[in-house]
Write a protein that holds these residues in place. Structure first.
Motif, PDB file in Angstrom:
ATOM      1  N   LYS A 144       0.831  -1.188   0.000  1.00  0.00           N
ATOM      2  CA  LYS A 144       0.000   0.000   0.000  1.00  0.00           C
ATOM      3  C   LYS A 144       0.874   1.250   0.000  1.00  0.00           C
ATOM      4  O   LYS A 144       1.957   1.274   0.593  1.00  0.00           O
ATOM      5  CB  LYS A 144      -0.906   0.034   1.240  1.00  0.00           C
ATOM      6  N   GLU A 150      -5.388   6.610  -0.288  1.00  0.00           N
ATOM      7  CA  GLU A 150      -4.576   5.481  -0.715  1.00  0.00           C
ATOM      8  C   GLU A 150      -4.221   5.694  -2.184  1.00  0.00           C
ATOM      9  O   GLU A 150      -5.100   5.884  -3.025  1.00  0.00           O
ATOM     10  CB  GLU A 150      -5.308   4.156  -0.537  1.00  0.00           C
ATOM     11  N   GLU A 157      -2.437   5.081  -5.990  1.00  0.00           N
ATOM     12  CA  GLU A 157      -2.156   4.065  -6.984  1.00  0.00           C
ATOM     13  C   GLU A 157      -0.682   4.120  -7.362  1.00  0.00           C
ATOM     14  O   GLU A 157      -0.029   5.153  -7.240  1.00  0.00           O
ATOM     15  CB  GLU A 157      -3.032   4.288  -8.221  1.00  0.00           C
ATOM     16  N   GLU A 158      -0.149   3.021  -7.834  1.00  0.00           N
ATOM     17  CA  GLU A 158       1.247   2.970  -8.245  1.00  0.00           C
ATOM     18  C   GLU A 158       1.424   3.682  -9.584  1.00  0.00           C
ATOM     19  O   GLU A 158       0.520   3.699 -10.429  1.00  0.00           O
ATOM     20  CB  GLU A 158       1.725   1.519  -8.336  1.00  0.00           C
ATOM     21  N   ALA A 184       1.500   6.788 -10.545  1.00  0.00           N
ATOM     22  CA  ALA A 184       0.462   7.760 -10.848  1.00  0.00           C
ATOM     23  C   ALA A 184       0.892   9.155 -10.385  1.00  0.00           C
ATOM     24  O   ALA A 184       1.670   9.302  -9.444  1.00  0.00           O
ATOM     25  CB  ALA A 184      -0.860   7.371 -10.185  1.00  0.00           C
ATOM     26  N   THR A 200       3.758   8.944  -7.469  1.00  0.00           N
ATOM     27  CA  THR A 200       4.221   7.644  -6.979  1.00  0.00           C
ATOM     28  C   THR A 200       5.149   6.968  -7.976  1.00  0.00           C
ATOM     29  O   THR A 200       5.539   5.821  -7.776  1.00  0.00           O
ATOM     30  CB  THR A 200       3.030   6.718  -6.697  1.00  0.00           C
TER      31      THR A 200
END
Length: 663
Positions: free
Chosen positions: A441, A496, A498-499, A501, A521
């Motif tokens: 996460k 939370e 996102e990868e 992004a 990220t």
């Protein structure tokens, strides 16, 4: 944000001056201003003994504390900051007292002082990270140390830092020893300008590094390629060609029996500080730090790839898992592992040394603090590994060198040798349950804040800190998706991520100017040792003070000129960005002169300067109908002094550019 900082050395942080201070110092304040701290102490002690009021004693005690801090005597700095606070000097002395306690590794006391400081300024939020860092650092001191360290005998009473391996059993270091190139004195340190020096580790002797690398400017933080035919280093120019004084990365190569005349790398921009170069093992990637305004904040780490023609490609900003809103610098590459120093990650005091490595996903792992005894409450940086060093016994994994400003050293910045040994294996408790699949996460906490002013109704007064701004809204956009949240009493929102992004945030509240922030990220890899990674961003909203002038910092004009200088552009660019985010406001750009010259001349000059600022904003795409230029001349001085008795500092206060929101 109020932040404790002092300049490590001139090479990376400040503009240079080639002038020496020749006038006799007659009082402690002047001695502090010209960085003659030992002289200042003697004068200030006498002034303190003669002072009769508590307020005057507090003011002088604070300056004594400043002198001891810059002389790296933290225990005495602590004592005098406390005296200053007890004599009503105020929150600033309490702040310096807290940071001095932290630097001295008196973490429990420091945490209590930071808590008191938050209450004093009216915002416990401001120093929550410092309190947490003190608690963590105290725990690190109780761990089994992974390293042994010793100060090197070749250090002197001057600064020695940023070691790098050189041919044979030698180091190249940076130092401001008395035999540096040139006859001038660098005003900040009172010592010579910094140069590169060669250290023979067998004899512990130090000599000049030969060739054209050293000049009368500041040089240092060098790195060589694997066969020592190419060198990159930092040089801080003293004006001339570069227009403003800034630090650049220089390159030189072996030419015959000497080094070629160093040249700056082509990708560097004017007005940006670059420094601390480091090369990958194959020499195809160059890491460095820069204070570019498009970075994450402070000095950030970047890299550049070598092109087929041998030049270096455009700089690439490194991932947010490495860079923070504070300073990251002094990179060193060991195969796939990157070592660097940071103020932004949780540390023990000043700069701490961290390591990260590339994951299989090609991202970077969460930085790991090397902890004591490598890191301390003082600044620790310039870490390198020497795998060729002889090992004392089979328990030694490797050894190397780093720089520290800790008080128990020989001089100012000192070079230490470290040895890393194998630790006895820890007892492993068998887990009877089968391992669970790792859940990765990326979590973000955002805070919307407002500034706390010393005088709440005056936006030109000292900013004490920030506090949460409840009820603010935040528009969040990533890709085609948008959402809006309203923050609670703690000013916080959570998300939370996102990868791979990119996120943008726009915060707003009635009565305040909108402001934005960004987070990415990209390059944050899946780290099995830290599957849940947490990050923070802060968005500060400025309260709207309608029809009240606000000083624009760092806007200066050449004598009798009205053109916008290059060093004023960043401030005006920031103002242009605020106008873009707040399209409904109109502003007046005002210009004030000092009292010297005729009233008519000053009025005309002020009007031309105000119009130049307006014209610059128009060139940045701002609608002219939203801008008004107004020259005040000498009619509204800010410093209260009679013209022919004003000091140069008071004249400078009166020469100012302002803006005010008029609707």
């Amino acid at each position: 944000m109020i932040r404790y900082s002092y300049i490590l050395f001139a090479l990376l942080f400040v503009a240079l001056s080639s002038c020496t201070y020749t006038e006799k110092v007659r009082d402690g304040q002047t001695a502090i201003e010209v960085k003659q701290y030992a002289v200042a102490l003697e004068l200030l002690q006498k002034e303190y003994e003669k002072s009769k009021s508590r307020v005057e004693k507090g003011r002088i005690a604070f300056k004594i504390g400043e002198a001891y801090k810059n002389l790296n005597q933290s225990d005495l700095a602590i004592r005098w900051y406390k005296i200053a606070y007890d004599n009503q000097y105020g929150w600033e002395s309490l702040r310096e007292y807290a940071f001095a306690l932290k630097q001295a590794e008196r973490y429990d006391e420091a945490a209590r002082a930071f808590k008191d400081l938050g209450i004093e300024i009216g915002s416990p939020y401001e120093y929550r990270r410092e309190i947490s860092a003190c608690q963590i650092a105290q725990g690190w001191k109780d761990l089994r140390p992974e390293y042994e360290v010793e100060v090197m005998g070749f250090n002197s009473s001057r600064a020695e830092y940023a070691p790098v391996l050189y041919k044979g059993n030698q180091l190249v270091i940076t130092s401001d020893r008395a035999n540096s190139t040139g006859d001038d004195t660098y005003n900040w340190t009172g010592n010579a300008f910094s140069d590169l020096f060669l250290v023979d580790l067998e004899s512990n002797t130090v000599s000049d590094f030969t060739g054209p690398l050293n000049t009368e400017d500041n040089e240092g933080t060098a790195i060589f390629n694997s066969d020592y035919t190419e060198v990159y280093f930092t040089r801080c120019f003293g004006g001339g060609k570069w227009d403003a004084d800034h630090c650049k990365i220089m390159r030189s190569e072996v030419s015959g029996n000497s080094w070629s005349i160093p040249q700056p790398l082509s990708f560097m921009e004017e007005g940006i500080n670059y420094g601390g170069p480091a090369l990958s093992e194959d020499g195809q990637r160059l890491y460095f730090s820069a204070d570019h305004p498009d970075g994450w904040g402070g000095h950030d780490l970047y890299y550049s790839e070598r092109q087929t023609d041998g030049t270096w490609g455009p700089p690439q900003l490194m991932t947010r898992v490495i860079n923070t809103e504070a300073d990251e610098m002094f990179p060193f590459v060991d195969k796939d592992t990157l070592y660097f120093s940071s103020r932004g990650h949780t540390g023990m005091g000043g700069l701490d040394i961290f390591k990260t490595y590339q994951l299989q996903s090609r991202g970077w792992a969460s930085p790991y603090n090397l902890k004591p005894p490598v890191n301390s409450g003082s600044d620790d940086f310039g870490y390198i590994i020497d795998y060729n060093a002889p090992r004392q016994d089979e328990d030694v994994l490797y050894s190397g060198y780093f720089t520290s400003r800790r008080e128990e050293g020989i001089g100012n910045d000192d070079i230490y040798r470290f040895t890393k040994r194998k630790l006895p294996p820890e007892e492993v408790v068998q887990d009877e349950e089968p391992p669970k699949e790792i859940e990765y996460k990326l979590l973000l906490k955002g805070f919307v804040l407002e500034k706390l002013y010393e005088v709440p109704t005056d936006p030109n007064s000292v900013v004490l800190g920030r506090k949460p701004l409840p009820g603010s809204t935040v528009q969040i956009q990533f890709g085609p998706r948008k959402e809006e949240v309203t923050v609670g009493e703690d000013g916080m929102f959570e998300l939370e991520l996102e990868e791979e992004a990119d996120y943008t945030f726009l915060a707003a509240k009635e009565g305040y100017l909108k402001n934005d922030a960004a987070f990415s990220t990209r390059g944050i890899g899946r780290d099995p040792n830290n599957p849940v990674q947490e990050f923070e961003i802060e968005i500060v909203l400025d309260r709207i003070f309608l029809d009240k002038e606000i000083r624009l910092e760092n806007i200066y004009y050449d004598f009798d000129k009205a053109n916008i200088r290059e060093d004023a552009q960043p401030t005006l660019n920031e103002l242009a960005r605020n106008l873009e985010l707040n399209p409904d406001i109109r502003i007046q750009l005002g210009s004030h002169t000092d009292c010297r010259g005729s009233s008519r001349y000053n009025q005309d000059l002020a009007q031309r300067r105000a119009q130049a600022a307006v014209d610059y904003l128009i060139s940045q795409g701002i609608d002219p109908d939203r801008l008004v230029a107004f020259g005040y001349g000498e009619s509204e001085p800010e410093a209260d002094c009679i013209c022919n008795r004003c000091t140069e500092e008071e004249h400078q206060i009166n020469r100012r550019t302002t803006f005010k929101i008029i609707e």
